[in-house]
Design an enzyme around this catalytic site. Sequence first.
Site: not given
Ligand code: SAH
Ligand code: SF4
Length: 342
Positions: A86, A99, A106, A110, A113, A215-216, A333
């Site tokens: 993507e 992007c 992955c 998380c 995600c 970080l979240h 993503c």
């Molecule tokens: N794996 C890396 C980069 C890809 S994810 C990372 O986690 O940083 C890119 C960004 O998208 C990250 O900041 C991630 O927290 C965010 N992201 C993932 N799922 C999301 C969602 N459902 N809504 C908004 N942001 C999201």
């Molecule tokens: Fe992987 Fe999604 Fe977590 Fe980024 S946010 S590390 S893409 S699982």
Amino acid sequence: MNPYLTAPEDLGGLLEGEPPYRADQLRHWLYQTPVVSSDRMSNLPAATRGWLERNLWPFELEIEQVADGGRTRKWLFRTADGSSIETVLMGYPNRTTLCISSQVGCAMGCTFCATGQFGFDRHLEAGEMVAQIAFANALLSETPLPGSPARVTNVVFMGMGEPLANYRRLREALRRMVEVMDISARSITVSTVGVVPGILKLADEPWAVNLAVSLHAADDRLRSSLVPLNERYPLGAVVAASNRFFESKGRRVSIEWTMIDGVNDTSDQADKLVHIAQQMRAHVNVISMNPTPLSEQRPSTEAAVERFMERLRSARVNVTRRDTRGQSIDAACGQLRLRASR
Ligand code: SAH
Ligand code: SF4
């Protein structure tokens, strides 16, 4: 062999019987002025163009979606082995941001995600990462986004995958971007969920790219419940590695914070985040969570986002809101792939 899957310096090996300058011409077409189809490569002989006609891209465009009045375009590419990639192109008045994905799926899992919910398929090759940029440039040379530069000016590794879990190929992709495609390192952002050894290695590379750490959550208990990798590399280690990056590269790190209703949008988290952001001298980007089909978690309310940001601002922490481009086309993503597979 697809030409992007060969190092740019080794292209001659694919052009048997051709004079050496052909490799330079091909490198130019692949990296500097990419074109959608090889019939535009006027200085190459017909046989080479014919071979490239079938082999130019390491993937095929499977789905294109357009949103935000043409200023956001999202692509789902399909590779020969059936993997999905993507890529999202976003136009702004003075920059065109791409992007890109670094893995198929992955492994980090998380909870909020869509990519994480899918699990891990495979790493992307360096050539598959840079070909996403070359493809965008080829398309932009024909149809620029309205009111934006007709070339990718900024690249963010915020598509599918964890770039620092694919370090060797990421490194080669960065090298090609900076040294062959002439993209300035300062307009490249590597986003990571906190792979500490990768952050430390990146700090020692010659390119001053930007680092974003996702970080979240601002304490280990909450963060481990959202980001499983936190068990292995807890907040303190991520903060220390990010500071090491800042010292080495002189580039401020940014903190990414996906706002999840009732989970990490509280005043307690805001106060703890203030402390961390000050330690890191970091800027905070908040982004509203994009709902995903497999997660119960919901985006924070507008009022909660405002309150959270205000609390950071009043402690003089720099905070901006990342716009959620292309929500109507599942541009978070992993989401387009989820839909395509349903
Ligand atoms: N794996 C890396 C980069 C890809 S994810 C990372 O986690 O940083 C890119 C960004 O998208 C990250 O900041 C991630 O927290 C965010 N992201 C993932 N799922 C999301 C969602 N459902 N809504 C908004 N942001 C999201
Ligand atoms: Fe992987 Fe999604 Fe977590 Fe980024 S946010 S590390 S893409 S699982």
